[in-house]
Scaffold this active site. Sequence first.
Site, short mmCIF file in Angstrom:
data_model
loop_
_atom_site.label_atom_id
_atom_site.label_comp_id
_atom_site.label_asym_id
_atom_site.label_seq_id
_atom_site.Cartn_x
_atom_site.Cartn_y
_atom_site.Cartn_z
N TYR A 144 0.85 -1.19 0.00
CA TYR A 144 0.00 0.00 0.00
C TYR A 144 0.88 1.24 0.00
O TYR A 144 1.81 1.34 0.80
CB TYR A 144 -0.90 0.00 1.24
CG TYR A 144 -1.85 1.17 1.31
CD1 TYR A 144 -2.88 1.32 0.38
CD2 TYR A 144 -1.73 2.14 2.31
CE1 TYR A 144 -3.75 2.39 0.44
CE2 TYR A 144 -2.61 3.22 2.38
CZ TYR A 144 -3.62 3.34 1.44
OH TYR A 144 -4.49 4.40 1.51
N ASP A 239 9.18 2.97 0.19
CA ASP A 239 8.08 3.59 0.92
C ASP A 239 8.25 3.19 2.39
O ASP A 239 7.88 2.10 2.80
CB ASP A 239 6.74 3.10 0.36
CG ASP A 239 5.56 3.63 1.17
OD1 ASP A 239 5.78 4.26 2.22
OD2 ASP A 239 4.41 3.40 0.74
N LYS A 267 3.39 8.88 9.05
CA LYS A 267 3.18 8.26 10.35
C LYS A 267 4.14 8.79 11.44
O LYS A 267 3.95 9.90 11.88
CB LYS A 267 3.19 6.75 10.20
CG LYS A 267 2.05 6.36 9.21
CD LYS A 267 1.68 4.93 9.12
CE LYS A 267 0.38 4.75 8.36
NZ LYS A 267 0.49 4.08 7.09
C1 LIG Z 1 -0.10 4.48 5.74
C2 LIG Z 1 0.74 4.26 4.55
C3 LIG Z 1 0.69 5.09 3.43
C4 LIG Z 1 -0.30 6.20 3.31
O1 LIG Z 1 -0.13 7.19 4.26
P1 LIG Z 1 -1.37 8.16 4.60
O2 LIG Z 1 -0.79 9.13 5.58
O3 LIG Z 1 -2.45 7.29 5.16
O4 LIG Z 1 -1.78 8.81 3.34
C5 LIG Z 1 1.59 4.87 2.42
N1 LIG Z 1 2.48 3.86 2.48
C6 LIG Z 1 2.55 3.04 3.53
C7 LIG Z 1 3.58 1.96 3.56
C8 LIG Z 1 1.68 3.19 4.59
O5 LIG Z 1 1.73 2.33 5.62
#
Ligand SMILES: *Cc1c(COP(=O)(O)O)cnc(C)c1O
Length: 428
Positions: A144, A239, A267
């Site tokens: 994701y 990411d 985060k």
């Molecule tokens: C949570 C998450 C996102 C998206 O971040 P948001 O602040 O919810 O837009 C992207 N990549 C990873 C790996 C994530 O865990």
Amino acid sequence: MIYKRSSELFVEAQKVIPGGVNSPVRAFKSVGGDPIFVKEAKGAYLYDEDGRKLIDYIASWGPMILGHAHKPVVDAVIAKAQKGTSFGMPTAIETEIAKLAISMVPGIDKIRFVNSGTEACMSAVRLARGFTKREKIIKFAGCYHGHSDSFLIQAGSGAVTFGSPNSPGVTRGTAKDTLLADYNSLDQVKDLFEANPNEIAAIIIEPVAGNMGCILPAEGFLQGLRELCDQHGAQLIFDEVMTGFRLAKGGVQELMDVRADIVTFGKVIGGGLPVGAFAARAEIMSHLAPEGPVYQAGTLSGNPLAMAAGLAMLQELNNDGEIFESLAQKTAYLHKGIKESLDRHNITYTINRIGSMISVHFAPDAVVDFKTAAAGDNETFKKFFHGLLEEGIYIAPSAYESWFLNNALSYEDLDATIAAIDKVAKTL
Ligand SMILES: *Cc1c(COP(=O)(O)O)cnc(C)c1O
């Protein structure tokens, strides 16, 4: 019924908010029942609208690594708020947090702050495309990267082929530029490079996956991606929205000693306020506006409240030499307890763990990619989830999520959790 007030609030919310929530997984769709409404949180505990105290294993999906309402972070936000919350002009604190983040993470010279992980990943891909002058990207099924169009693509029946959008509203045009591979399959990535010569701008990957449970890269996998990117002139994007400042100061890059070209954050870096960021070497970042032609902007980007929370959080993590080890030990302790309990009750399971991330899959085989994660028994997970909730333990309401430990959790909390798991395991 113990969740009367939450259910009433959910009824009201659904009248004015689609599905009653502002982010889908909160709605409990995959476990059934009504979501719990939170009133407040402190340390390792959530206090809900029905007056119950829950031990929290989500940590707001990662950010609250030091526990909720952590005093240095809250104090920093309050102090800043009194001096104005947004100016749309540069502030000194942006440079301060940038310098600190750059000192903690290997291989980056410059960083740009945005408002979410989604924005960070979307912008990182744009930057990679601008830098390489190519259009296609490779992503992995089950990873994701936020909800921007190019990422809402999944593999059709496991075939490695052009993606098709798995959300209405995403155009086929966008989908065709997103190529898919299975996590941990270097061969599929090789094939994609061969089938699309000089067309692939970047590979984007969660270097430890945290959005299909917790899935570790196989030995040599990340290194293999690094080599393929070098060979084919593509950018490697890590990411680290989930793993950055959680698995180590320098994230997976540091932990596994592999270097990405562009890294994204979210985060933890915001300390619980809406912050994302992306970073790279100066040579790459210089392509970004206003230095270069790749456009990216934000009215509230780098706003003082968010920067104050993020800075206080990163300072704590930077100054505490024990924190990541302490978290890893707590997670290992929990792992041992869960394992003993599930073994005792003859449950079929697989547990994945690294640092402060752990996932329990009711699956018979090793969970190494989306397919093997999907082989888990969702009915068992539902019972497990609701059973734990009854016992005052809050884990993510989806079998595809990792648990994220926070350092406010005490060994007494962990023992209470293991005892609850033992009680619930009996009923599975
Ligand atoms: C949570 C998450 C996102 C998206 O971040 P948001 O602040 O919810 O837009 C992207 N990549 C990873 C790996 C994530 O865990």
